[in-house]
Design a protein around this motif. Structure first.
Motif, PDB file in Angstrom:
ATOM      1  N   ARG A  77       0.968  -1.184  -0.021  1.00  5.13           N
ATOM      2  CA  ARG A  77       0.069  -0.001  -0.064  1.00  5.13           C
ATOM      3  C   ARG A  77       0.842   1.196  -0.073  1.00  5.13           C
ATOM      4  O   ARG A  77       1.944   1.301   0.634  1.00  5.13           O
ATOM      5  CB  ARG A  77      -0.919  -0.026   1.398  1.00  5.13           C
ATOM      6  CG  ARG A  77      -1.786  -1.065   1.261  1.00  5.13           C
ATOM      7  CD  ARG A  77      -2.925  -1.280   2.333  1.00  5.13           C
ATOM      8  NE  ARG A  77      -3.771  -2.316   2.438  1.00  5.13           N
ATOM      9  CZ  ARG A  77      -4.674  -2.313   3.371  1.00  5.13           C
ATOM     10  NH1 ARG A  77      -4.715  -1.393   4.431  1.00  5.13           N
ATOM     11  NH2 ARG A  77      -5.650  -3.263   3.475  1.00  5.13           N
ATOM     12  N   PRO A  78       0.492   2.189  -0.754  1.00  5.17           N
ATOM     13  CA  PRO A  78       1.233   3.486  -0.833  1.00  5.17           C
ATOM     14  C   PRO A  78       1.369   4.242   0.405  1.00  5.17           C
ATOM     15  O   PRO A  78       0.571   4.418   1.284  1.00  5.17           O
ATOM     16  CB  PRO A  78       0.779   4.198  -1.924  1.00  5.17           C
ATOM     17  CG  PRO A  78      -0.791   3.824  -1.886  1.00  5.17           C
ATOM     18  CD  PRO A  78      -0.550   2.502  -1.611  1.00  5.17           C
ATOM     19  N   SER A  79       2.409   4.773   0.938  1.00  5.61           N
ATOM     20  CA  SER A  79       2.726   5.407   2.287  1.00  5.61           C
ATOM     21  C   SER A  79       1.974   6.783   2.029  1.00  5.61           C
ATOM     22  O   SER A  79       1.869   7.054   0.976  1.00  5.61           O
ATOM     23  CB  SER A  79       4.085   5.305   2.656  1.00  5.61           C
ATOM     24  OG  SER A  79       4.856   6.118   1.792  1.00  5.61           O
ATOM     25  N   ALA A  88       4.638   8.561  -0.108  1.00  5.67           N
ATOM     26  CA  ALA A  88       4.401   8.423  -1.370  1.00  5.67           C
ATOM     27  C   ALA A  88       3.245   9.118  -2.036  1.00  5.67           C
ATOM     28  O   ALA A  88       3.316   9.486  -3.197  1.00  5.67           O
ATOM     29  CB  ALA A  88       4.229   6.650  -1.656  1.00  5.67           C
ATOM     30  N   LEU A  89       1.926   9.039  -1.117  1.00  8.29           N
ATOM     31  CA  LEU A  89       0.820   9.901  -1.948  1.00  8.29           C
ATOM     32  C   LEU A  89       1.286  11.284  -2.248  1.00  8.29           C
ATOM     33  O   LEU A  89       0.848  11.908  -3.047  1.00  8.29           O
ATOM     34  CB  LEU A  89      -0.315   9.547  -0.937  1.00  8.29           C
ATOM     35  CG  LEU A  89      -0.835   8.087  -0.954  1.00  8.29           C
ATOM     36  CD1 LEU A  89      -1.943   7.982   0.252  1.00  8.29           C
ATOM     37  CD2 LEU A  89      -1.435   7.956  -2.249  1.00  8.29           C
ATOM     38  N   ALA A 103       3.279  11.890  -4.902  1.00 11.94           N
ATOM     39  CA  ALA A 103       2.381  11.765  -6.320  1.00 11.94           C
ATOM     40  C   ALA A 103       1.729  12.921  -6.542  1.00 11.94           C
ATOM     41  O   ALA A 103       1.632  13.254  -7.641  1.00 11.94           O
ATOM     42  CB  ALA A 103       1.457  10.602  -6.019  1.00 11.94           C
ATOM     43  N   GLU A 154      -3.598  11.598 -15.331  1.00  9.94           N
ATOM     44  CA  GLU A 154      -2.699  11.148 -14.248  1.00  9.94           C
ATOM     45  C   GLU A 154      -2.877   9.693 -14.054  1.00  9.94           C
ATOM     46  O   GLU A 154      -3.744   9.028 -14.246  1.00  9.94           O
ATOM     47  CB  GLU A 154      -2.957  12.116 -13.120  1.00  9.94           C
ATOM     48  CG  GLU A 154      -2.948  13.524 -13.129  1.00  9.94           C
ATOM     49  CD  GLU A 154      -1.300  13.752 -13.571  1.00  9.94           C
ATOM     50  OE1 GLU A 154      -0.569  13.239 -13.273  1.00  9.94           O
ATOM     51  OE2 GLU A 154      -1.283  14.906 -14.294  1.00  9.94           O
ATOM     52  N   ARG A 179      -2.756   6.316 -11.436  1.00 10.01           N
ATOM     53  CA  ARG A 179      -3.903   5.818 -10.432  1.00 10.01           C
ATOM     54  C   ARG A 179      -3.463   6.458  -8.962  1.00 10.01           C
ATOM     55  O   ARG A 179      -4.226   6.774  -8.060  1.00 10.01           O
ATOM     56  CB  ARG A 179      -3.989   4.231 -10.413  1.00 10.01           C
ATOM     57  CG  ARG A 179      -4.835   3.741  -9.600  1.00 10.01           C
ATOM     58  CD  ARG A 179      -4.843   2.116  -9.367  1.00 10.01           C
ATOM     59  NE  ARG A 179      -5.075   1.721 -10.689  1.00 10.01           N
ATOM     60  CZ  ARG A 179      -5.161   0.529 -11.004  1.00 10.01           C
ATOM     61  NH1 ARG A 179      -4.951  -0.477  -9.967  1.00 10.01           N
ATOM     62  NH2 ARG A 179      -5.530   0.011 -12.041  1.00 10.01           N
ATOM     63  N   ARG A 180      -2.260   6.248  -8.882  1.00  9.20           N
ATOM     64  CA  ARG A 180      -1.671   6.798  -7.158  1.00  9.20           C
ATOM     65  C   ARG A 180      -2.107   7.968  -7.164  1.00  9.20           C
ATOM     66  O   ARG A 180      -2.310   8.755  -6.048  1.00  9.20           O
ATOM     67  CB  ARG A 180      -0.207   6.482  -7.245  1.00  9.20           C
ATOM     68  CG  ARG A 180       0.447   6.931  -5.802  1.00  9.20           C
ATOM     69  CD  ARG A 180       1.710   6.468  -5.619  1.00  9.20           C
ATOM     70  NE  ARG A 180       1.946   5.031  -5.384  1.00  9.20           N
ATOM     71  CZ  ARG A 180       3.145   4.461  -5.107  1.00  9.20           C
ATOM     72  NH1 ARG A 180       3.987   5.044  -5.160  1.00  9.20           N
ATOM     73  NH2 ARG A 180       3.051   3.098  -5.105  1.00  9.20           N
ATOM     74  N   THR A 181      -1.799   9.141  -8.229  1.00  9.32           N
ATOM     75  CA  THR A 181      -2.126  10.495  -8.081  1.00  9.32           C
ATOM     76  C   THR A 181      -3.730  10.715  -7.748  1.00  9.32           C
ATOM     77  O   THR A 181      -4.111  11.554  -6.814  1.00  9.32           O
ATOM     78  CB  THR A 181      -1.762  11.117  -9.431  1.00  9.32           C
ATOM     79  OG1 THR A 181      -0.315  10.959  -9.520  1.00  9.32           O
ATOM     80  CG2 THR A 181      -2.146  12.551  -9.278  1.00  9.32           C
ATOM     81  N   VAL A 227      -5.649   8.631  -6.422  1.00  8.59           N
ATOM     82  CA  VAL A 227      -6.136   8.350  -5.281  1.00  8.59           C
ATOM     83  C   VAL A 227      -5.729   9.418  -4.075  1.00  8.59           C
ATOM     84  O   VAL A 227      -6.411   9.609  -3.159  1.00  8.59           O
ATOM     85  CB  VAL A 227      -5.317   6.891  -4.646  1.00  8.59           C
ATOM     86  CG1 VAL A 227      -5.375   6.526  -3.079  1.00  8.59           C
ATOM     87  CG2 VAL A 227      -5.855   5.745  -5.454  1.00  8.59           C
ATOM     88  N   ALA A 228      -4.395  10.005  -4.378  1.00  9.13           N
ATOM     89  CA  ALA A 228      -4.034  10.973  -3.470  1.00  9.13           C
ATOM     90  C   ALA A 228      -5.020  12.201  -3.606  1.00  9.13           C
ATOM     91  O   ALA A 228      -5.129  12.698  -2.324  1.00  9.13           O
ATOM     92  CB  ALA A 228      -2.672  11.452  -3.709  1.00  9.13           C
TER      93      ALA A 228
END
Length: 433
Positions: free
Chosen positions: A11-13, A16-17, A20, A142, A144-146, A148-149
Protein backbone atom coordinates in the motif's frame (compact mmCIF):
# COMPACT_ATOMS: atom_id res chain seq x y z
CA UNK A 1 7.54 -28.67 -5.05
CA UNK A 2 6.54 -25.69 -2.93
CA UNK A 3 5.57 -22.67 -4.92
CA UNK A 4 7.31 -19.44 -3.94
CA UNK A 5 5.12 -17.11 -1.91
CA UNK A 6 3.49 -14.38 -3.91
CA UNK A 7 4.29 -10.86 -2.87
CA UNK A 8 1.29 -8.80 -1.90
CA UNK A 9 1.14 -5.35 -3.44
CA UNK A 10 2.37 -2.73 -0.99
CA UNK A 11 0.00 0.00 0.00
CA UNK A 12 1.33 3.45 -0.83
CA UNK A 13 2.58 5.34 2.21
CA UNK A 14 1.35 8.85 3.05
CA UNK A 15 4.70 10.21 1.91
CA UNK A 16 4.36 8.40 -1.46
CA UNK A 17 0.87 9.83 -1.90
CA UNK A 18 2.12 13.33 -1.17
CA UNK A 19 4.97 12.86 -3.64
CA UNK A 20 2.37 11.75 -6.23
CA UNK A 21 0.57 15.06 -5.76
CA UNK A 22 3.83 16.85 -6.57
CA UNK A 23 4.68 14.68 -9.60
CA UNK A 24 2.44 15.49 -12.54
CA UNK A 25 2.41 13.41 -15.68
CA UNK A 26 5.33 14.03 -18.01
CA UNK A 27 2.99 13.92 -21.00
CA UNK A 28 1.80 17.48 -21.51
CA UNK A 29 0.04 16.79 -24.81
CA UNK A 30 -3.46 18.28 -24.61
CA UNK A 31 -6.36 15.88 -24.54
CA UNK A 32 -7.54 14.85 -28.03
CA UNK A 33 -4.51 16.61 -29.57
CA UNK A 34 -3.71 13.53 -31.65
CA UNK A 35 -7.18 13.25 -33.13
CA UNK A 36 -7.40 13.19 -36.93
CA UNK A 37 -10.31 15.61 -36.90
CA UNK A 38 -9.15 19.20 -36.36
CA UNK A 39 -12.26 20.28 -34.49
CA UNK A 40 -11.74 17.55 -31.89
CA UNK A 41 -8.30 18.92 -31.06
CA UNK A 42 -9.83 22.22 -29.93
CA UNK A 43 -12.86 20.67 -28.22
CA UNK A 44 -11.31 20.46 -24.68
CA UNK A 45 -10.43 24.17 -24.76
CA UNK A 46 -13.83 25.09 -26.16
CA UNK A 47 -15.49 23.18 -23.32
CA UNK A 48 -13.17 24.81 -20.78
CA UNK A 49 -14.08 28.28 -22.10
CA UNK A 50 -17.77 27.39 -21.99
CA UNK A 51 -17.43 26.21 -18.38
CA UNK A 52 -15.59 29.39 -17.39
CA UNK A 53 -18.19 31.56 -19.11
CA UNK A 54 -20.99 29.81 -17.21
CA UNK A 55 -19.31 29.41 -13.82
CA UNK A 56 -17.57 32.79 -13.44
CA UNK A 57 -20.65 35.03 -13.18
CA UNK A 58 -22.54 32.35 -11.28
CA UNK A 59 -19.75 32.00 -8.74
CA UNK A 60 -19.58 35.77 -8.17
CA UNK A 61 -23.35 35.90 -7.70
CA UNK A 62 -23.45 32.91 -5.32
CA UNK A 63 -20.53 34.05 -3.14
CA UNK A 64 -21.71 37.67 -2.95
CA UNK A 65 -25.46 37.22 -2.61
CA UNK A 66 -25.88 33.82 -0.96
CA UNK A 67 -22.84 33.89 1.37
CA UNK A 68 -22.55 37.64 1.88
CA UNK A 69 -18.90 37.91 0.81
CA UNK A 70 -17.57 41.26 -0.44
CA UNK A 71 -18.16 41.55 -4.17
CA UNK A 72 -14.53 42.28 -5.03
CA UNK A 73 -13.27 39.33 -2.98
CA UNK A 74 -15.99 37.12 -4.45
CA UNK A 75 -14.92 38.09 -7.98
CA UNK A 76 -11.27 37.34 -7.21
CA UNK A 77 -12.13 33.95 -5.74
CA UNK A 78 -14.41 33.14 -8.68
CA UNK A 79 -11.68 33.97 -11.21
CA UNK A 80 -9.13 31.86 -9.32
CA UNK A 81 -11.61 28.95 -9.21
CA UNK A 82 -12.49 28.94 -12.92
CA UNK A 83 -9.58 30.37 -14.95
CA UNK A 84 -7.24 27.35 -14.32
CA UNK A 85 -9.73 25.18 -16.20
CA UNK A 86 -7.99 26.39 -19.38
CA UNK A 87 -4.81 24.70 -18.10
CA UNK A 88 -6.57 21.41 -17.33
CA UNK A 89 -6.49 19.82 -20.84
CA UNK A 90 -2.67 19.82 -20.87
CA UNK A 91 -1.61 20.10 -17.20
CA UNK A 92 -4.49 18.95 -14.99
CA UNK A 93 -2.49 18.40 -11.78
CA UNK A 94 -1.12 21.99 -11.61
CA UNK A 95 -4.67 23.18 -12.39
CA UNK A 96 -5.91 21.03 -9.48
CA UNK A 97 -3.47 22.69 -7.11
CA UNK A 98 -4.67 26.15 -8.21
CA UNK A 99 -8.37 25.37 -8.04
CA UNK A 100 -8.04 23.17 -4.93
CA UNK A 101 -6.19 25.81 -2.94
CA UNK A 102 -8.69 28.43 -4.09
CA UNK A 103 -11.60 26.22 -3.00
CA UNK A 104 -9.86 25.72 0.34
CA UNK A 105 -9.42 29.48 0.72
CA UNK A 106 -13.03 30.05 -0.32
CA UNK A 107 -14.30 27.64 2.35
CA UNK A 108 -12.14 29.39 4.96
CA UNK A 109 -13.41 32.83 3.91
CA UNK A 110 -17.01 31.63 3.95
CA UNK A 111 -16.54 30.10 7.41
CA UNK A 112 -14.93 33.27 8.80
CA UNK A 113 -16.83 36.11 7.14
CA UNK A 114 -20.12 34.77 5.78
CA UNK A 115 -23.07 36.78 7.10
CA UNK A 116 -25.75 34.41 5.87
CA UNK A 117 -26.27 30.83 6.99
CA UNK A 118 -28.83 29.52 4.52
CA UNK A 119 -26.47 28.06 1.81
CA UNK A 120 -24.76 24.69 2.01
CA UNK A 121 -21.25 24.24 3.38
CA UNK A 122 -18.33 23.57 2.86
CA UNK A 123 -18.74 23.47 -0.94
CA UNK A 124 -20.61 26.29 -2.67
CA UNK A 125 -22.57 24.83 -5.56
CA UNK A 126 -20.53 26.58 -8.27
CA UNK A 127 -17.24 25.57 -6.62
CA UNK A 128 -18.34 21.94 -6.53
CA UNK A 129 -19.36 21.97 -10.20
CA UNK A 130 -16.05 23.48 -11.29
CA UNK A 131 -14.11 21.02 -9.12
CA UNK A 132 -15.95 18.05 -10.62
CA UNK A 133 -15.28 19.34 -14.13
CA UNK A 134 -11.58 19.47 -13.25
CA UNK A 135 -11.70 15.82 -12.14
CA UNK A 136 -12.40 14.69 -15.71
CA UNK A 137 -9.08 15.71 -17.38
CA UNK A 138 -7.26 14.84 -14.16
CA UNK A 139 -8.57 11.27 -14.27
CA UNK A 140 -7.84 10.94 -17.99
CA UNK A 141 -4.21 12.02 -17.68
CA UNK A 142 -2.71 11.24 -14.25
CA UNK A 143 -1.65 7.91 -12.76
CA UNK A 144 -3.80 5.85 -10.43
CA UNK A 145 -1.73 6.74 -7.33
CA UNK A 146 -2.16 10.44 -8.07
CA UNK A 147 -5.91 10.01 -8.37
CA UNK A 148 -6.04 8.20 -5.04
CA UNK A 149 -4.02 10.99 -3.43
CA UNK A 150 -6.32 13.65 -4.92
CA UNK A 151 -9.42 11.90 -3.65
CA UNK A 152 -7.94 11.40 -0.16
CA UNK A 153 -6.97 15.06 -0.01
CA UNK A 154 -10.48 16.04 -1.11
CA UNK A 155 -12.00 13.76 1.50
CA UNK A 156 -9.77 15.02 4.32
CA UNK A 157 -10.35 18.72 3.61
CA UNK A 158 -14.11 18.23 3.17
CA UNK A 159 -14.45 16.37 6.46
CA UNK A 160 -12.32 18.89 8.35
CA UNK A 161 -14.40 21.83 7.15
CA UNK A 162 -17.56 19.84 7.77
CA UNK A 163 -16.56 19.46 11.42
CA UNK A 164 -15.51 23.12 11.70
CA UNK A 165 -18.74 24.29 10.14
CA UNK A 166 -20.92 22.26 12.47
CA UNK A 167 -21.05 25.18 14.91
CA UNK A 168 -22.89 27.25 12.33
CA UNK A 169 -26.49 26.76 11.31
CA UNK A 170 -25.85 26.04 7.60
CA UNK A 171 -28.61 25.05 5.26
CA UNK A 172 -26.94 21.68 4.67
CA UNK A 173 -23.65 19.78 4.72
CA UNK A 174 -22.57 18.66 1.26
CA UNK A 175 -19.15 17.26 2.20
CA UNK A 176 -20.23 13.64 1.67
CA UNK A 177 -21.79 14.57 -1.66
CA UNK A 178 -18.52 16.17 -2.81
CA UNK A 179 -16.55 13.14 -1.64
CA UNK A 180 -18.85 10.69 -3.43
CA UNK A 181 -19.13 12.63 -6.69
CA UNK A 182 -15.40 13.38 -6.96
CA UNK A 183 -14.60 9.73 -6.25
CA UNK A 184 -17.08 8.55 -8.87
CA UNK A 185 -15.67 10.88 -11.53
CA UNK A 186 -12.11 9.83 -10.72
CA UNK A 187 -12.97 6.14 -10.85
CA UNK A 188 -14.86 6.38 -14.14
CA UNK A 189 -12.26 8.62 -15.76
CA UNK A 190 -9.39 6.46 -14.54
CA UNK A 191 -11.13 3.35 -15.84
CA UNK A 192 -11.57 4.95 -19.27
CA UNK A 193 -7.92 6.04 -19.32
CA UNK A 194 -6.65 2.59 -18.36
CA UNK A 195 -8.95 0.98 -20.91
CA UNK A 196 -7.61 3.28 -23.63
CA UNK A 197 -4.05 2.56 -22.51
CA UNK A 198 -4.73 -1.19 -22.59
CA UNK A 199 -6.15 -0.91 -26.11
CA UNK A 200 -3.10 1.09 -27.22
CA UNK A 201 -0.72 -1.49 -25.77
CA UNK A 202 -2.77 -4.26 -27.35
CA UNK A 203 -2.56 -2.55 -30.73
CA UNK A 204 1.20 -2.14 -30.37
CA UNK A 205 1.51 -5.80 -29.40
CA UNK A 206 -0.55 -6.83 -32.41
CA UNK A 207 1.76 -4.82 -34.66
CA UNK A 208 4.79 -6.43 -33.04
CA UNK A 209 3.22 -9.87 -33.38
CA UNK A 210 2.40 -9.21 -37.02
CA UNK A 211 5.99 -8.15 -37.67
CA UNK A 212 7.23 -11.28 -35.89
CA UNK A 213 4.86 -13.44 -37.94
CA UNK A 214 6.13 -11.88 -41.16
CA UNK A 215 9.71 -12.39 -40.06
CA UNK A 216 9.02 -16.00 -39.08
CA UNK A 217 7.29 -16.59 -42.40
CA UNK A 218 10.27 -15.13 -44.21
CA UNK A 219 12.71 -17.33 -42.31
CA UNK A 220 10.59 -20.44 -42.88
CA UNK A 221 10.41 -19.74 -46.60
CA UNK A 222 14.15 -19.16 -46.79
CA UNK A 223 14.76 -22.42 -44.96
CA UNK A 224 12.46 -24.21 -47.38
CA UNK A 225 14.27 -22.66 -50.34
CA UNK A 226 17.58 -23.77 -48.85
CA UNK A 227 16.30 -27.34 -48.50
CA UNK A 228 15.04 -27.41 -52.05
CA UNK A 229 18.23 -25.81 -53.33
CA UNK A 230 20.19 -28.55 -51.60
CA UNK A 231 18.44 -31.13 -53.74
CA UNK A 232 19.30 -29.19 -56.90
CA UNK A 233 22.96 -28.66 -55.98
CA UNK A 234 23.35 -32.17 -54.55
CA UNK A 235 22.28 -33.67 -57.87
CA UNK A 236 25.00 -31.78 -59.75
CA UNK A 237 27.63 -32.50 -57.11
CA UNK A 238 26.78 -36.21 -57.23
CA UNK A 239 27.22 -36.20 -61.00
CA UNK A 240 30.60 -34.47 -60.61
CA UNK A 241 31.73 -37.02 -58.03
CA UNK A 242 30.66 -39.99 -60.16
CA UNK A 243 32.20 -38.59 -63.35
CA UNK A 244 35.45 -37.71 -61.63
CA UNK A 245 35.71 -41.12 -59.94
CA UNK A 246 34.93 -43.09 -63.14
CA UNK A 247 36.93 -40.96 -65.58
CA UNK A 248 40.19 -43.02 -65.30
CA UNK A 249 38.21 -46.17 -66.13
CA UNK A 250 36.17 -44.66 -68.96
CA UNK A 251 39.06 -42.86 -70.64
CA UNK A 252 42.11 -44.84 -71.66
CA UNK A 253 45.70 -43.63 -71.31
CA UNK A 254 45.02 -41.13 -68.59
CA UNK A 255 48.31 -39.97 -66.98
CA UNK A 256 48.89 -40.66 -63.30
CA UNK A 257 48.78 -36.93 -62.51
CA UNK A 258 45.33 -36.68 -64.11
CA UNK A 259 44.15 -39.76 -62.18
CA UNK A 260 45.21 -38.08 -58.93
CA UNK A 261 43.45 -34.89 -60.00
CA UNK A 262 40.23 -36.76 -60.80
CA UNK A 263 40.46 -38.55 -57.44
CA UNK A 264 40.91 -35.23 -55.64
CA UNK A 265 37.91 -33.76 -57.49
CA UNK A 266 35.73 -36.74 -56.55
CA UNK A 267 36.84 -36.48 -52.91
CA UNK A 268 36.12 -32.76 -52.79
CA UNK A 269 32.66 -33.35 -54.29
CA UNK A 270 31.86 -36.03 -51.70
CA UNK A 271 33.08 -33.78 -48.87
CA UNK A 272 30.90 -30.94 -50.18
CA UNK A 273 27.88 -33.27 -50.25
CA UNK A 274 28.54 -34.38 -46.69
CA UNK A 275 28.90 -30.77 -45.52
CA UNK A 276 25.66 -29.75 -47.24
CA UNK A 277 23.82 -32.61 -45.56
CA UNK A 278 25.12 -31.53 -42.15
CA UNK A 279 24.02 -27.95 -42.77
CA UNK A 280 20.68 -29.13 -44.10
CA UNK A 281 20.06 -31.01 -40.85
CA UNK A 282 20.02 -27.68 -39.05
CA UNK A 283 17.41 -26.28 -41.42
CA UNK A 284 15.10 -29.25 -41.46
CA UNK A 285 12.23 -29.21 -39.01
CA UNK A 286 10.25 -32.17 -37.74
CA UNK A 287 7.54 -31.49 -40.31
CA UNK A 288 9.97 -31.29 -43.21
CA UNK A 289 12.22 -34.21 -42.25
CA UNK A 290 10.38 -36.59 -44.57
CA UNK A 291 10.55 -34.38 -47.69
CA UNK A 292 12.27 -36.77 -50.09
CA UNK A 293 10.15 -36.41 -53.24
CA UNK A 294 11.82 -35.01 -56.39
CA UNK A 295 11.52 -31.25 -56.69
CA UNK A 296 8.93 -30.07 -59.25
CA UNK A 297 9.69 -27.93 -62.27
CA UNK A 298 8.18 -26.60 -65.47
CA UNK A 299 7.08 -30.10 -66.54
CA UNK A 300 4.70 -30.38 -63.56
CA UNK A 301 2.87 -27.10 -64.19
CA UNK A 302 0.27 -28.86 -66.33
CA UNK A 303 -0.64 -31.14 -63.43
CA UNK A 304 -0.79 -28.14 -61.10
CA UNK A 305 -3.18 -26.29 -63.40
CA UNK A 306 -5.39 -29.39 -63.65
CA UNK A 307 -5.49 -29.69 -59.86
CA UNK A 308 -6.59 -26.08 -59.53
CA UNK A 309 -9.21 -26.65 -62.22
CA UNK A 310 -10.69 -29.50 -60.18
CA UNK A 311 -10.88 -27.07 -57.25
CA UNK A 312 -13.28 -24.88 -59.24
CA UNK A 313 -10.86 -22.36 -60.76
CA UNK A 314 -10.76 -22.57 -64.58
CA UNK A 315 -7.11 -22.07 -65.50
CA UNK A 316 -5.25 -22.17 -68.81
CA UNK A 317 -1.52 -22.83 -69.25
CA UNK A 318 0.54 -21.46 -72.12
CA UNK A 319 4.23 -22.34 -72.36
CA UNK A 320 6.79 -22.15 -75.16
CA UNK A 321 7.59 -25.54 -76.69
CA UNK A 322 10.83 -27.08 -75.47
CA UNK A 323 10.98 -24.67 -72.56
CA UNK A 324 11.66 -27.37 -69.97
CA UNK A 325 15.03 -28.23 -71.55
CA UNK A 326 16.17 -24.59 -71.57
CA UNK A 327 15.30 -23.70 -67.98
CA UNK A 328 17.91 -24.50 -65.29
CA UNK A 329 16.65 -26.63 -62.43
CA UNK A 330 16.82 -23.86 -59.80
CA UNK A 331 14.92 -21.45 -62.08
CA UNK A 332 12.37 -24.12 -62.94
CA UNK A 333 11.75 -24.80 -59.25
CA UNK A 334 11.31 -21.07 -58.53
CA UNK A 335 8.92 -20.71 -61.48
CA UNK A 336 6.84 -23.67 -60.26
CA UNK A 337 6.60 -22.31 -56.70
CA UNK A 338 5.63 -18.84 -57.93
CA UNK A 339 2.84 -20.23 -60.11
CA UNK A 340 1.76 -22.56 -57.31
CA UNK A 341 1.45 -19.72 -54.81
CA UNK A 342 -0.28 -17.43 -57.31
CA UNK A 343 -2.88 -20.09 -58.12
CA UNK A 344 -3.37 -20.80 -54.42
CA UNK A 345 -4.07 -17.10 -53.88
CA UNK A 346 -6.67 -17.20 -56.65
CA UNK A 347 -8.40 -20.12 -54.97
CA UNK A 348 -8.15 -18.39 -51.62
CA UNK A 349 -9.25 -14.89 -52.54
CA UNK A 350 -11.08 -15.16 -55.90
CA UNK A 351 -12.69 -18.61 -56.09
CA UNK A 352 -14.11 -19.40 -59.50
CA UNK A 353 -12.16 -16.64 -61.28
CA UNK A 354 -10.83 -17.49 -64.71
CA UNK A 355 -7.02 -17.62 -64.67
CA UNK A 356 -4.29 -17.58 -67.30
CA UNK A 357 -0.76 -18.91 -66.70
CA UNK A 358 1.95 -18.05 -69.20
CA UNK A 359 5.64 -19.02 -69.42
CA UNK A 360 7.66 -17.42 -72.20
CA UNK A 361 11.38 -17.34 -72.89
CA UNK A 362 12.34 -13.80 -73.88
CA UNK A 363 16.03 -13.92 -74.74
CA UNK A 364 18.03 -14.62 -71.58
CA UNK A 365 14.96 -14.30 -69.33
CA UNK A 366 11.93 -16.40 -68.45
CA UNK A 367 8.66 -14.46 -68.17
CA UNK A 368 6.18 -16.04 -65.74
CA UNK A 369 2.73 -14.46 -65.68
CA UNK A 370 -0.38 -15.44 -63.72
CA UNK A 371 -3.45 -13.26 -64.33
CA UNK A 372 -6.92 -13.87 -62.96
CA UNK A 373 -10.19 -12.19 -63.76
CA UNK A 374 -12.51 -10.99 -60.98
CA UNK A 375 -14.55 -13.79 -59.36
CA UNK A 376 -17.94 -14.33 -61.00
CA UNK A 377 -19.75 -14.10 -57.65
CA UNK A 378 -19.19 -14.14 -53.94
CA UNK A 379 -18.86 -17.70 -52.76
CA UNK A 380 -17.25 -19.69 -49.99
CA UNK A 381 -13.46 -19.96 -50.26
CA UNK A 382 -12.14 -23.17 -51.72
CA UNK A 383 -8.78 -22.78 -50.03
CA UNK A 384 -8.98 -26.18 -48.33
CA UNK A 385 -9.21 -27.98 -51.66
CA UNK A 386 -6.16 -26.37 -53.23
CA UNK A 387 -2.52 -26.97 -52.52
CA UNK A 388 -0.38 -23.93 -51.72
CA UNK A 389 2.78 -22.99 -49.93
CA UNK A 390 0.93 -20.78 -47.50
CA UNK A 391 3.62 -18.09 -47.63
CA UNK A 392 1.95 -15.65 -50.03
CA UNK A 393 3.89 -12.82 -51.59
CA UNK A 394 6.75 -13.35 -49.13
CA UNK A 395 7.55 -16.70 -50.71
CA UNK A 396 7.29 -15.26 -54.22
CA UNK A 397 9.73 -12.48 -53.44
CA UNK A 398 12.21 -14.92 -51.93
CA UNK A 399 11.96 -17.20 -54.98
CA UNK A 400 12.65 -14.28 -57.28
CA UNK A 401 15.57 -13.06 -55.16
CA UNK A 402 17.04 -16.56 -55.25
CA UNK A 403 17.69 -16.32 -58.99
CA UNK A 404 18.25 -12.54 -59.11
CA UNK A 405 14.95 -11.85 -60.87
CA UNK A 406 12.16 -9.29 -60.64
CA UNK A 407 8.57 -9.53 -59.38
CA UNK A 408 5.57 -7.33 -60.14
CA UNK A 409 2.23 -7.89 -58.40
CA UNK A 410 -0.91 -5.83 -58.09
CA UNK A 411 -4.63 -5.52 -58.81
CA UNK A 412 -6.01 -4.90 -62.28
CA UNK A 413 -8.54 -2.19 -63.23
CA UNK A 414 -11.27 -4.79 -63.88
CA UNK A 415 -10.94 -6.24 -60.37
CA UNK A 416 -8.56 -9.07 -61.20
CA UNK A 417 -4.99 -9.59 -60.06
CA UNK A 418 -1.64 -10.02 -61.80
CA UNK A 419 1.57 -11.75 -60.78
CA UNK A 420 4.49 -11.28 -63.17
CA UNK A 421 8.02 -12.58 -62.55
CA UNK A 422 11.13 -12.20 -64.69
CA UNK A 423 13.69 -14.95 -64.02
CA UNK A 424 17.12 -15.02 -65.73
CA UNK A 425 17.93 -18.16 -67.71
CA UNK A 426 21.68 -17.62 -67.60
CA UNK A 427 23.07 -19.85 -64.84
CA UNK A 428 25.99 -17.48 -64.36
CA UNK A 429 23.58 -14.83 -63.04
CA UNK A 430 21.99 -17.08 -60.44
CA UNK A 431 22.78 -16.47 -56.79
CA UNK A 432 22.02 -19.79 -55.10
CA UNK A 433 23.37 -18.86 -51.73
Amino acid sequence: MIAPPTRKPRRPSPRALFVALLSPSTDHTPLLAQSRRPWLRYLPYVLALAAISALLPSSINVLANDYGIDTGLAAALAVAQTAPLLLAPARPLPAWWMIGLTDLLTAAVVLATATKTAPVFPWPATSLVGYLLLMVPLALREARRTLVAVWLATTAVSLVFSVLGAVRDWGGDNSLLAIALSGAVLVLGGALRERAEARRLLTEQEHISEAERERRTLLEERARIARELHDVVAHHMSVIAVQAASAPYRIGGVPDEAVEEFTAIAGSARESLAEMRRLLGVLRSEESAAETAPQPGVEQLGQLVETVGRAGVPAELTADPGLAERVPQAVALSAYRIVQEALANVVRHAPGARTWVSLTADGPELLVTVVNAPPPERRESLEATAEGTGQGLVGMRERVRLVDGRLDTGPLPDGGFKVAAVLPLDPARETPA
